[in-house]
Write an enzyme that holds these catalytic residues in place. Structure first.
Site, PDB file in Angstrom:
ATOM      1  CB  SER A 123      -0.898   0.061   1.073  1.00 16.25           C
ATOM      2  OG  SER A 123      -1.606  -1.137   1.169  1.00 16.25           O
ATOM      3  N   GLY A 124       0.401   2.417  -0.654  1.00 12.82           N
ATOM      4  CA  GLY A 124       1.431   3.466  -0.302  1.00 12.82           C
ATOM      5  C   GLY A 124       1.349   4.192  -1.895  1.00 12.82           C
ATOM      6  CB  SER A 125       2.184   7.790  -2.641  1.00 14.42           C
ATOM      7  OG  SER A 125       3.364   7.298  -1.962  1.00 14.42           O
ATOM      8  N   GLY A 187       5.703  -0.683   0.399  1.00 17.84           N
ATOM      9  CA  GLY A 187       6.875   0.521   0.826  1.00 17.84           C
ATOM     10  C   GLY A 187       6.989   0.790   2.198  1.00 17.84           C
ATOM     11  CB  ALA A 188       9.225   1.003   4.616  1.00 13.21           C
ATOM     12  CE  LYS A 199       5.097  -2.630   5.356  1.00 14.77           C
ATOM     13  NZ  LYS A 199       4.472  -1.436   3.930  1.00 14.77           N
ATOM     14  N   GLY A 201       2.074   4.146   8.363  1.00 16.92           N
ATOM     15  CA  GLY A 201       1.558   5.640   7.694  1.00 16.92           C
ATOM     16  C   GLY A 201       0.179   5.490   7.184  1.00 16.92           C
ATOM     17  CD  GLU A 208       1.437  -1.180   5.008  1.00 20.05           C
ATOM     18  OE1 GLU A 208       1.496  -1.119   3.688  1.00 20.05           O
ATOM     19  OE2 GLU A 208       1.311  -0.986   5.922  1.00 20.05           O
TER      20      GLU A 208
END
Ligand SMILES: O=C(CO)[C@H](O)[C@H](O)COP(=O)(O)O
Length: 370
Positions: A123-125, A187-188, A199, A201, A208
């Site tokens: 997940s994430g950008s 991501g991280a 992780k 955020g 995850e």
């Protein structure tokens, strides 16, 4: 590992994918590193020409709520410096995006193999670029693969990209066990010298972690702001997923463990009230002093928080998971997928075997597990 060459991106599959990209935010507080400089055991490889920048797609997440914490711990982003002009800010933001993209393309080139069948998508950008990198390989390559998401955002990404979607609990069962994922990319928020991670955020840490441990190898993908000697140096808090009913008691327990001001994460600006996870839980962001590695401990030290509140990463993770009401924590620690094989603990590895950091100059730093 063979050096990969840059493959030009194919047009994004759908407008929906663009929309999904806009769903992530970049919190706005700039936090500098105060930890003494420590050399990383990383290999620097510059393999790509800098990819073209993509549109900035984050809204600021500055909450006005007084009783909640907004996820305010993003590592220092050049885009938030008051001394920069709007043009410089936009160019700094696009450098960060380029860095994420370069890291994602290189990580996918080096770790997604044609024979892979089950692939975890985090997940994430930054993971948006992982999906782009997979799509750029073409349907002959990714067609036989099935992609497993870590939450609703990544489920949407997989679907919008036209990749085969399944779920963690729908994998085939062989010899009584669900087949492992061949690889997972995620991501991280912060990565330390030993490849421990913070992780969560984006509030997806529980799924995850489930996807990371289901994978034979886990690859972290990030930009240069995430690389850090010790956790809680740049990203100051540990995201903790809790049962809402237990939140007041968990806050009290965290304070007793030395977290000065743990706070329930706000859902603002998109949702009034608490941030609710994909699992119907809340997130508590718990600040701690920089987390120690085993090599930081003197023979008399235990890293159990009793010496000026200093915790060793794994010790803290183990203690947090004993607190009733905590369902999962955003610390990824212990061992990686390669070590799991020799330890006979396959299916329990939380750490990545490698972390890819896109840098501001367009190169990619690869931090490999020792
Ligand atoms: O852990 C996560 C979500 O829970 C994300 O992977 C992490 O926050 C990194 O996000 P980004 O790639 O947007 O920086």
């Amino acid at each position: 590992m063979a050096a990969a060459s840059f493959r030009p991106r194919q047009p994004s599959p759908t407008a929906t994918l663009q929309l999904l990209r806009s769903l992530r935010f970049t919190p706005s507080t700039s936090i500098g590193s105060s930890f003494p400089s420590i050399a990383f055991a990383s290999t620097r490889r510059t393999l790509y020409t800098r990819p073209t920048s993509s549109a900035t797609r984050h809204g600021a997440a500055t909450s006005t709520a007084t009783s909640f914490a907004s996820p305010r711990h993003r590592p220092a982003a050049p885009s938030h410096s008051p001394s920069l002009s709007p043009r410089a800010m936009s160019s700094a933001a696009s450098l960060v995006e380029s860095a994420k993209k370069a890291a994602a393309f290189q990580a996918v080139d080096e770790h997604l193999l044609p024979e892979h069948r089950f692939v975890g998508i985090g997940s994430g950008s930054t993971v948006v670029y992982v999906v782009d990198a997979i799509v750029a390989k073409g349907p002959e390559f990714y067609g036989p693969m099935t992609f497993i998401p870590t939450g609703s955002q990544s489920k949407g990404l997989i679907r919008a990209a036209g990749l085969n979607l399944s779920n963690l609990d729908e994998r085939p069962v062989v010899d009584g066990k669900s087949v492992p994922l061949d690889v997972a990319f995620d991501g991280a928020d912060e990565v330390d010298e030993d490849l421990n991670l913070i992780k969560g955020g984006g509030a997806c840490l529980f799924q995850e972690k489930l996807v990371a441990i289901a994978a034979k190898k886990f690859i972290a993908v990030a930009d240069y702001r995430k690389q850090s000697p010790r956790l809680c140096t740049k990203w100051l808090t540990i995201p903790i997923e809790v049962l809402p009913l237990s939140a007041p008691d968990v806050l009290t327990r965290l304070q007793a463990m030395g977290s000065p001001k743990p706070a329930i994460r706000s859902g603002l600006p998109s949702k009034a009230g608490e941030c609710v996870t994909d699992n119907g839980m809340w997130i508590i962001d718990a600040p701690f002093p920089p987390l120690l590695l085993p090599k930081d401990l003197s023979p008399s030290e235990e890293g159990d928080g009793k010496n000026a509140g200093k915790w060793e990463v794994s010790r803290l993770a183990q203690e947090l998971l004993k607190v009733p009401g905590i369902v999962e924590i955003g610390l990824f620690h212990g061992f990686n997928g390669n070590q799991a094989v020799s330890l006979g603990q396959v299916g329990q590895a939380q750490k990545p075997v490698a972390a890819y950091f896109g840098t501001a100059d367009g190169s990619v730093d690869v931090q490999l597990a020792a």
